[in-house]
Motif scaffolding. Sequence first.
Motif, PDB file in Angstrom:
ATOM      1  N   TRP A 144      58.849  38.617  42.384  1.00 24.29           N
ATOM      2  CA  TRP A 144      58.409  37.766  40.970  1.00 24.29           C
ATOM      3  C   TRP A 144      59.170  36.855  40.909  1.00 24.29           C
ATOM      4  O   TRP A 144      60.570  36.613  41.297  1.00 24.29           O
ATOM      5  CB  TRP A 144      58.893  38.723  39.737  1.00 24.29           C
ATOM      6  CG  TRP A 144      58.044  40.021  39.453  1.00 24.29           C
ATOM      7  CD1 TRP A 144      56.708  40.059  38.994  1.00 24.29           C
ATOM      8  CD2 TRP A 144      58.384  41.453  39.911  1.00 24.29           C
ATOM      9  NE1 TRP A 144      56.132  41.240  38.870  1.00 24.29           N
ATOM     10  CE2 TRP A 144      57.229  42.278  39.448  1.00 24.29           C
ATOM     11  CE3 TRP A 144      59.202  41.778  40.339  1.00 24.29           C
ATOM     12  CZ2 TRP A 144      57.085  43.514  39.726  1.00 24.29           C
ATOM     13  CZ3 TRP A 144      59.212  43.484  40.655  1.00 24.29           C
ATOM     14  CH2 TRP A 144      58.446  44.129  40.079  1.00 24.29           C
ATOM     15  N   LEU A 158      59.493  30.997  36.797  1.00 25.09           N
ATOM     16  CA  LEU A 158      58.856  29.737  36.586  1.00 25.09           C
ATOM     17  C   LEU A 158      60.073  28.864  36.352  1.00 25.09           C
ATOM     18  O   LEU A 158      61.251  28.894  36.095  1.00 25.09           O
ATOM     19  CB  LEU A 158      58.034  29.611  35.053  1.00 25.09           C
ATOM     20  CG  LEU A 158      56.851  30.877  34.910  1.00 25.09           C
ATOM     21  CD1 LEU A 158      55.973  30.368  33.770  1.00 25.09           C
ATOM     22  CD2 LEU A 158      56.228  30.987  36.162  1.00 25.09           C
ATOM     23  N   LYS A 199      49.618  36.628  39.246  1.00 18.97           N
ATOM     24  CA  LYS A 199      49.541  36.850  37.880  1.00 18.97           C
ATOM     25  C   LYS A 199      51.009  36.568  37.314  1.00 18.97           C
ATOM     26  O   LYS A 199      51.823  36.938  37.749  1.00 18.97           O
ATOM     27  CB  LYS A 199      49.066  38.339  37.535  1.00 18.97           C
ATOM     28  CG  LYS A 199      47.758  38.537  38.018  1.00 18.97           C
ATOM     29  CD  LYS A 199      46.727  38.630  36.962  1.00 18.97           C
ATOM     30  CE  LYS A 199      45.333  38.461  37.783  1.00 18.97           C
ATOM     31  NZ  LYS A 199      44.648  39.416  38.259  1.00 18.97           N
ATOM     32  N   SER A 200      51.065  36.422  36.000  1.00 17.02           N
ATOM     33  CA  SER A 200      52.195  36.288  35.224  1.00 17.02           C
ATOM     34  C   SER A 200      52.899  37.447  34.646  1.00 17.02           C
ATOM     35  O   SER A 200      51.947  38.369  34.477  1.00 17.02           O
ATOM     36  CB  SER A 200      52.015  35.257  33.932  1.00 17.02           C
ATOM     37  OG  SER A 200      51.319  34.126  34.273  1.00 17.02           O
ATOM     38  N   GLU A 226      56.693  39.142  32.872  1.00 14.91           N
ATOM     39  CA  GLU A 226      57.898  38.905  32.408  1.00 14.91           C
ATOM     40  C   GLU A 226      58.917  39.988  32.773  1.00 14.91           C
ATOM     41  O   GLU A 226      58.732  41.069  33.001  1.00 14.91           O
ATOM     42  CB  GLU A 226      57.923  38.991  30.851  1.00 14.91           C
ATOM     43  CG  GLU A 226      59.205  38.567  30.096  1.00 14.91           C
ATOM     44  CD  GLU A 226      59.091  38.824  28.763  1.00 14.91           C
ATOM     45  OE1 GLU A 226      58.928  37.833  27.801  1.00 14.91           O
ATOM     46  OE2 GLU A 226      59.335  40.022  28.200  1.00 14.91           O
ATOM     47  N   ASP A 272      60.113  34.583  32.296  1.00 13.43           N
ATOM     48  CA  ASP A 272      58.402  34.558  32.546  1.00 13.43           C
ATOM     49  C   ASP A 272      58.627  34.218  34.123  1.00 13.43           C
ATOM     50  O   ASP A 272      59.252  33.240  34.566  1.00 13.43           O
ATOM     51  CB  ASP A 272      57.993  33.304  32.046  1.00 13.43           C
ATOM     52  CG  ASP A 272      57.538  33.637  30.541  1.00 13.43           C
ATOM     53  OD1 ASP A 272      57.639  34.992  30.085  1.00 13.43           O
ATOM     54  OD2 ASP A 272      57.943  32.821  29.758  1.00 13.43           O
ATOM     55  N   THR A 273      57.858  35.087  34.793  1.00 16.97           N
ATOM     56  CA  THR A 273      57.663  34.806  36.170  1.00 16.97           C
ATOM     57  C   THR A 273      56.192  34.929  36.805  1.00 16.97           C
ATOM     58  O   THR A 273      55.374  35.294  35.785  1.00 16.97           O
ATOM     59  CB  THR A 273      58.310  36.132  36.987  1.00 16.97           C
ATOM     60  OG1 THR A 273      57.595  37.359  36.691  1.00 16.97           O
ATOM     61  CG2 THR A 273      59.716  36.347  36.372  1.00 16.97           C
ATOM     62  N   LYS A 274      55.919  34.985  38.047  1.00 19.70           N
ATOM     63  CA  LYS A 274      54.723  34.926  38.636  1.00 19.70           C
ATOM     64  C   LYS A 274      54.720  36.025  39.827  1.00 19.70           C
ATOM     65  O   LYS A 274      55.894  35.663  40.682  1.00 19.70           O
ATOM     66  CB  LYS A 274      53.949  33.483  38.918  1.00 19.70           C
ATOM     67  CG  LYS A 274      52.699  33.758  39.102  1.00 19.70           C
ATOM     68  CD  LYS A 274      52.345  32.100  39.194  1.00 19.70           C
ATOM     69  CE  LYS A 274      51.311  31.799  40.236  1.00 19.70           C
ATOM     70  NZ  LYS A 274      50.742  30.492  40.322  1.00 19.70           N
TER      71      LYS A 274
END
Length: 223
Positions: A14, A17, A98-99, A101, A215-217
Amino acid sequence: IEQKEQGLPLFFGWFLLPEEEERIKCATMDFLKTLDTLDAFKQHISEFTGEAEKEVDLEQYFQTTAPLHCTTKFCDYGKAEGAEEYAELQVVKDSFDKSDEISVTALIVTPRTFGARVALTETQMKLWPEGGDKTGAPEALLPSIEALPAGSRAHVTLGCSAGVEAVQTGIDLLEILALQKEGKEGTQVEMELGTLSYLGEGRWFLALREAITADTKFSSFSE
Ligand code: A2P
């Protein structure tokens, strides 16, 4: 095999952002700034400096690594065990790009590494690989790792001291969790962010009063 190996990344994980990366860096740097002014920390300063009276600027001591991320599977371009199987998992394919958290519940500081512990959700655990807590860990630590819940190693490396590789952060975290499990509490100091514990040999653990989310991807990284 050559062809297939080329398709596999260095690791999956992950990735914070960009704006979240800045926020987390600032918050965690503030903690480092406070930590090296605490009397409790100064008492054990020699574990960082090798000398009792010397001061240490922890912000300089740790070299930050970019991009900030929480590794799920270290693939080493296919050389790591189970890399291909992991990349082939449906959940990996479905989650890719995909995003999501992540939730940081603690920070660790040792003479080698600075890291953030990540508490994985049940859904996130589906992306945590088989044996993921053990990779690269020293033999002597394996029994302790087996006694900890799966996913205990999940973390974000925030920095490493000179000459130390990022893989060390997860090992330092597991070592601290194993000590806590054995009942070692160590000296405790209340801080604004939470409760700081000293576990010997330069190992510090800050249990955050409130988790820090980011928030991550979910993605992969190759150099
Ligand atoms: P971490 O997940 O603790 O940050 P490197 O910079 O050494 O090439 O590593 C790239 C990423 O893969 C880093 O995030 C690093 O550690 C992780 N990593 C490196 N080696 C391993 C390993 N043997 N097992 C698990 N993760 C690893």
